[in-house]
Design a protein around this motif. Structure first.
Motif, PDB file in Angstrom:
ATOM      1  N   ILE A 174       1.126  -1.180  -0.194  1.00  0.00           N
ATOM      2  CA  ILE A 174      -0.061   0.104  -0.049  1.00  0.00           C
ATOM      3  C   ILE A 174       0.682   1.366  -0.211  1.00  0.00           C
ATOM      4  O   ILE A 174       0.307   2.527  -0.600  1.00  0.00           O
ATOM      5  N   THR A 175       2.243   0.806   0.396  1.00  0.00           N
ATOM      6  CA  THR A 175       2.927   2.057   0.888  1.00  0.00           C
ATOM      7  C   THR A 175       3.629   2.933  -0.971  1.00  0.00           C
ATOM      8  O   THR A 175       3.679   3.936  -1.462  1.00  0.00           O
ATOM      9  N   ILE A 176       3.628   1.848  -1.333  1.00  0.00           N
ATOM     10  CA  ILE A 176       4.399   1.530  -2.222  1.00  0.00           C
ATOM     11  C   ILE A 176       3.705   2.200  -4.001  1.00  0.00           C
ATOM     12  O   ILE A 176       3.726   3.014  -4.308  1.00  0.00           O
ATOM     13  N   SER A 177       2.115   1.733  -3.457  1.00  0.00           N
ATOM     14  CA  SER A 177       1.418   1.963  -4.318  1.00  0.00           C
ATOM     15  C   SER A 177       0.430   3.991  -4.123  1.00  0.00           C
ATOM     16  O   SER A 177       0.419   4.660  -4.835  1.00  0.00           O
ATOM     17  N   GLN A 178       1.309   3.968  -2.916  1.00  0.00           N
ATOM     18  CA  GLN A 178       0.576   5.857  -2.290  1.00  0.00           C
ATOM     19  C   GLN A 178       1.986   5.970  -3.177  1.00  0.00           C
ATOM     20  O   GLN A 178       2.373   7.017  -3.461  1.00  0.00           O
ATOM     21  N   LEU A 179       3.145   6.102  -2.806  1.00  0.00           N
ATOM     22  CA  LEU A 179       4.371   6.031  -3.293  1.00  0.00           C
ATOM     23  C   LEU A 179       4.464   6.564  -5.489  1.00  0.00           C
ATOM     24  O   LEU A 179       4.474   7.896  -5.817  1.00  0.00           O
TER      25      LEU A 179
END
Length: 398
Positions: free
Chosen positions: A306-311
């Protein structure tokens, strides 16, 4: 490979990568090839790693593990791991550690519009041809097949306990693990290259989300463990304070060693003596938990993707989020006990969601801290599962 030396090398590689990326940003493009080769090498054995680990874990179970008590234990493991995955997703959405940095969007337009249909997703879990699944690297399909194969192997071994199949499988898995270990020896070079390229292209601002990510993961871990303690206290009618005191030594060893296997002996002793769980339950649940219950790993993978998708500003719909939780839970069954295991897990799950595989390098610097959080969650969840199963068994026997 010694974990401490490995982490030390990774940290040195990250510092050097940041320095080279910052001071020689116009030249770091030449390092891109080394990072991409490392990522491809890390992925090449993953389908066989996942297949072998799950089959061995299920095939090695004894008859008592597949009894009503064993099934009860596996059910608790499954529910807690699934909940841990969605817990990580919740905290990632609430605190949004990946927001604030704009990463390049080229080549991601199709992903940004991606949505997953529920019916098609459920059907897609089941492989039509396992060879196709292995070729395409469809991890959930591989794990589903591995579960069937592992149970079938277990049933076969119950009739032919002297068969050489399981020893052969164990040896084969060790060979695959050696491939992963060989690749991970080059992790410092790969991580150095990827970090240098990332910092060279994006600047030092890329490091800010990593600090936020680690803080969010730490908060999520603390809250998850406290929630587990509350559930155990209420369901099993035990003192909240006594549970915390009983878990103190176990938790400290888990944090210090970052190893569930190393923590197992003290967990076996303290769960029985300090938390009052019967020896029969302790001897069954905790060893099973090392292989089949990885709440910390499920949470780690879910919160990271999810963090990667936000990045990268990629939006997932509700069904996609549901899929992420299930995928993280399934992948947590195939933990690799190698230095940098968190990076290996991410190399399994990140490509399955269409996310950029090179994003994994950004999380290498947090691997040691993440390992501590992942291990304490895994170990504590095993112990709490044992307490719950003990209570369920007492109720069932009355």
């Amino acid at each position: 490979m010694n974990d401490k030396y490995f982490i030390r090398k990774i940290l040195i590689a990250i510092v050097l990568g940041i320095g080279v990326g910052f001071f020689f940003k116009d030249y770091v493009f030449v390092l891109d090839v080394f990072g991409k080769i490392f990522l491809r090498a890390m992925q090449m054995a993953i389908p066989l790693l996942v297949l072998g680990q799950v089959v061995q874990a299920l095939g090695s179970l004894e008859k008592k593990d597949l009894s009503a008590l064993g099934m009860r234990t596996i059910t608790v493991f499954g529910i807690s791991s699934l909940f841990a995955a969605y817990w990580g997703i919740l905290f990632a959405f609430v605190f949004q550690p990946g927001k604030g940095v704009a990463l390049p969007q080229s080549g991601l337009e199709g992903i940004k519009e991606q949505s997953i249909d529920l019916t098609e997703t459920v059907i897609s879990f089941f492989p039509q041809n396992i060879m196709d699944s292995l070729t395409q690297g469809s991890i959930i399909q591989i794990i589903i097949f591995a579960i069937f194969l592992g149970i079938a192997l277990n049933l076969f071994l119950s009739k032919k306990p002297d068969s050489v199949i399981l020893p052969f499988l164990i040896d084969f898995n060790e060979i695959i693990m050696n491939i992963i270990r060989l690749v991970m020896k080059f992790a410092p070079i790969g991580i150095f290259s990827m970090i240098a390229v990332s910092v060279g292209n994006l600047g030092l601002d890329i490091l800010i989300p990593m600090v936020k990510y680690l803080l969010v993961f730490a908060i999520a871990t603390l809250c998850f463990i406290l929630l587990w303690v509350l559930i155990v206290a209420l369901y099993c009618k035990k003192s909240f304070k006594n549970i915390l005191l009983g878990m103190k030594s176990i938790s400290l060893v888990a944090l210090a060693t970052t190893s569930s296997a190393v923590t197992l002996p003290i967990a076996l002793e303290d769960t029985h003596k300090k938390l009052g769980v019967s020896k029969r339950i302790v001897d069954l649940v905790l060893p099973m938990g090392v292989s089949l219950n990885s709440n910390g790993s499920a949470m780690h993978m879910a919160i990271t993707v999810i963090t990667i998708s936000q990045l990268y500003r990629i939006n997932f719909n509700a069904v996609s989020i549901l899929y992420i939780g299930i995928l993280a839970t399934f992948v947590s069954l195939a933990n690799a006990v190698v230095p940098g295991a968190g990076l290996v897990s991410l190399a399994i799950i990140v490509p399955q969601l269409g996310l950029p595989i090179e994003s994994i390098a950004l999380f290498a610097g947090a691997e040691w801290f993440v390992g501590m959080l992942r291990t304490i969650t895994n170990v504590n969840s095993d112990v709490f599962s044992a307490v719950v199963v003990d209570k369920m068994s007492n109720i069932g026997e009355k």
